[in-house]
Design an enzyme around this catalytic site. Structure first.
Site, PDB file in Angstrom:
ATOM      1  N   LEU A   8      45.095  45.862  35.189  1.00  0.00           N
ATOM      2  CA  LEU A   8      44.399  44.612  35.506  1.00  0.00           C
ATOM      3  C   LEU A   8      45.154  43.924  36.639  1.00  0.00           C
ATOM      4  O   LEU A   8      46.371  44.089  36.777  1.00  0.00           O
ATOM      5  CB  LEU A   8      44.382  43.676  34.289  1.00  0.00           C
ATOM      6  CG  LEU A   8      43.557  44.114  33.075  1.00  0.00           C
ATOM      7  CD1 LEU A   8      43.680  43.083  31.950  1.00  0.00           C
ATOM      8  CD2 LEU A   8      42.096  44.300  33.449  1.00  0.00           C
ATOM      9  N   ASP A   9      44.430  43.126  37.430  1.00  0.00           N
ATOM     10  CA  ASP A   9      45.068  42.352  38.500  1.00  0.00           C
ATOM     11  C   ASP A   9      46.002  41.303  37.893  1.00  0.00           C
ATOM     12  O   ASP A   9      45.835  40.907  36.733  1.00  0.00           O
ATOM     13  CB  ASP A   9      44.006  41.624  39.331  1.00  0.00           C
ATOM     14  CG  ASP A   9      43.048  42.591  39.990  1.00  0.00           C
ATOM     15  OD1 ASP A   9      43.444  43.752  40.217  1.00  0.00           O
ATOM     16  OD2 ASP A   9      41.903  42.180  40.267  1.00  0.00           O
ATOM     17  N   ILE A  10      46.891  40.798  38.718  1.00  0.00           N
ATOM     18  CA  ILE A  10      47.872  39.809  38.244  1.00  0.00           C
ATOM     19  C   ILE A  10      47.193  38.570  37.639  1.00  0.00           C
ATOM     20  O   ILE A  10      47.680  37.991  36.672  1.00  0.00           O
ATOM     21  CB  ILE A  10      48.862  39.442  39.387  1.00  0.00           C
ATOM     22  CG1 ILE A  10      49.989  38.557  38.865  1.00  0.00           C
ATOM     23  CG2 ILE A  10      48.149  38.794  40.568  1.00  0.00           C
ATOM     24  CD1 ILE A  10      51.156  38.409  39.820  1.00  0.00           C
TER      25      ILE A  10
ATOM     26  N   LYS B 110      35.641  42.095  40.998  1.00  0.00           N
ATOM     27  CA  LYS B 110      35.700  41.071  42.056  1.00  0.00           C
ATOM     28  C   LYS B 110      34.939  41.543  43.297  1.00  0.00           C
ATOM     29  O   LYS B 110      34.216  40.773  43.929  1.00  0.00           O
ATOM     30  CB  LYS B 110      37.157  40.776  42.419  1.00  0.00           C
ATOM     31  CG  LYS B 110      37.910  40.077  41.301  1.00  0.00           C
ATOM     32  CD  LYS B 110      39.360  39.892  41.663  1.00  0.00           C
ATOM     33  CE  LYS B 110      40.131  39.336  40.492  1.00  0.00           C
ATOM     34  NZ  LYS B 110      41.580  39.471  40.652  1.00  0.00           N
TER      35      LYS B 110
ATOM     36  N   HIS C 195      40.021  46.548  42.092  1.00  0.00           N
ATOM     37  CA  HIS C 195      39.390  45.205  42.103  1.00  0.00           C
ATOM     38  C   HIS C 195      37.872  45.294  41.920  1.00  0.00           C
ATOM     39  O   HIS C 195      37.117  44.540  42.541  1.00  0.00           O
ATOM     40  CB  HIS C 195      39.655  44.481  43.436  1.00  0.00           C
ATOM     41  CG  HIS C 195      41.092  44.159  43.712  1.00  0.00           C
ATOM     42  ND1 HIS C 195      41.990  43.844  42.722  1.00  0.00           N
ATOM     43  CD2 HIS C 195      41.773  44.054  44.874  1.00  0.00           C
ATOM     44  CE1 HIS C 195      43.173  43.599  43.265  1.00  0.00           C
ATOM     45  NE2 HIS C 195      43.077  43.723  44.562  1.00  0.00           N
TER      46      HIS C 195
END
Ligand code: URA
Length: 236
Positions: free
Chosen positions: A101-103, A192, A189
């Site tokens: 997962l992204d930060i 998004k 990503h």
């Protein structure tokens, strides 16, 4: 399994240190000192290192509720990592993250040291669904629902995204800026970028489930627990 491999896998001690211990007579099999590091063991044989019994390490499986600000990496110079949340687990550094997962994304992260299981979660061929809840900057249009369903050609990609579902969730204030998204891939990503391609922007993203494994409501951000056998078996 080979004696030195079993000892190294189960204790986290390097193979060369294990070989040294074997040479020095610190390892016994069924009560007899052995000097052959490559000896093949059967599952019934009892192995001791420095007088302590060592058994074959069983694969481990965990779910973790990732908080914002943590990176899905084994090490990072700048930010804390999800593995930093697991330092109480022996050999925590041997765990792998099954789907990063992204930060700034929160929610379900699966960790394991079982390579085949990890592959089944992450390989696009296995079509393991990932369920997200996204909050967007702009209201979600019906045209975006259609675009998610038919597939979106993302920038610098060779193929459109696989069919995904986008279901707006109405809040009590009738806002349509929150939606559930189900995708079966794990491109960079991806969520998004899919919203970006429909002229919208994700402002908060949370992963709620991977396949049939849902994030446990009892886990506060930063907490983790072992998976149940049913959860482990649900990934094929
Ligand atoms: N899609 C994203 O854009 N970010 C994530 O962290 C996960 C899926």
């Amino acid at each position: 399994m080979r004696l030195d491999k079993l000892l190294s896998n189960s204790t986290g001690i390097s193979r060369s240190e294990i070989k040294k211990a074997i040479r020095q007579g610190d390892v016994s099999v069924d009560g007899v000192k052995v000097k052959n590091a490559s000896m093949q063991l059967s599952s019934e044989q009892r192995v001791t290192l420095f007088g302590q019994e060592v058994s074959e390490a069983k694969p481990r499986y965990y779910m973790l509720n990732k908080p914002e600000g943590y990176v899905c990496a084994n090490r990072d110079r700048e930010h804390p990592t999800v593995l930093d949340l697991m330092i109480d687990e022996p050999l925590y550094e041997k765990l792998n993250i099954a789907g990063r997962l992204d930060i700034d994304t929160t929610g379900l992260v699966l960790l394991t040291d079982d390579g085949k299981w990890l592959h089944n979660v992450t390989s696009p061929k296995h079509h393991c669904h990932k369920r997200y809840i996204a909050q967007t900057a702009e209201p979600i249009e019906n045209s975006s629902i259609d675009a998610f369903r038919t597939g979106i050609m993302l920038k610098d990609e060779l193929k459109p995204t696989l069919p995904a579902t986008l279901t707006p969730l109405k809040s009590p204030e009738e806002s349509v800026n929150v939606a559930e998204i189900i995708i079966s891939e794990g491109r960079y990503h991806q969520v998004k970028r899919m919203f970006g391609a429909t002229n919208n922007r994700v402002i908060a993203l949370h992963r709620a489930a991977i396949g049939d494994i849902s994030l446990d409501d009892n886990l506060a951000p930063g907490e983790y627990r072992p998976l149940t056998q049913t959860e482990i078996d649900s990934i094929q």
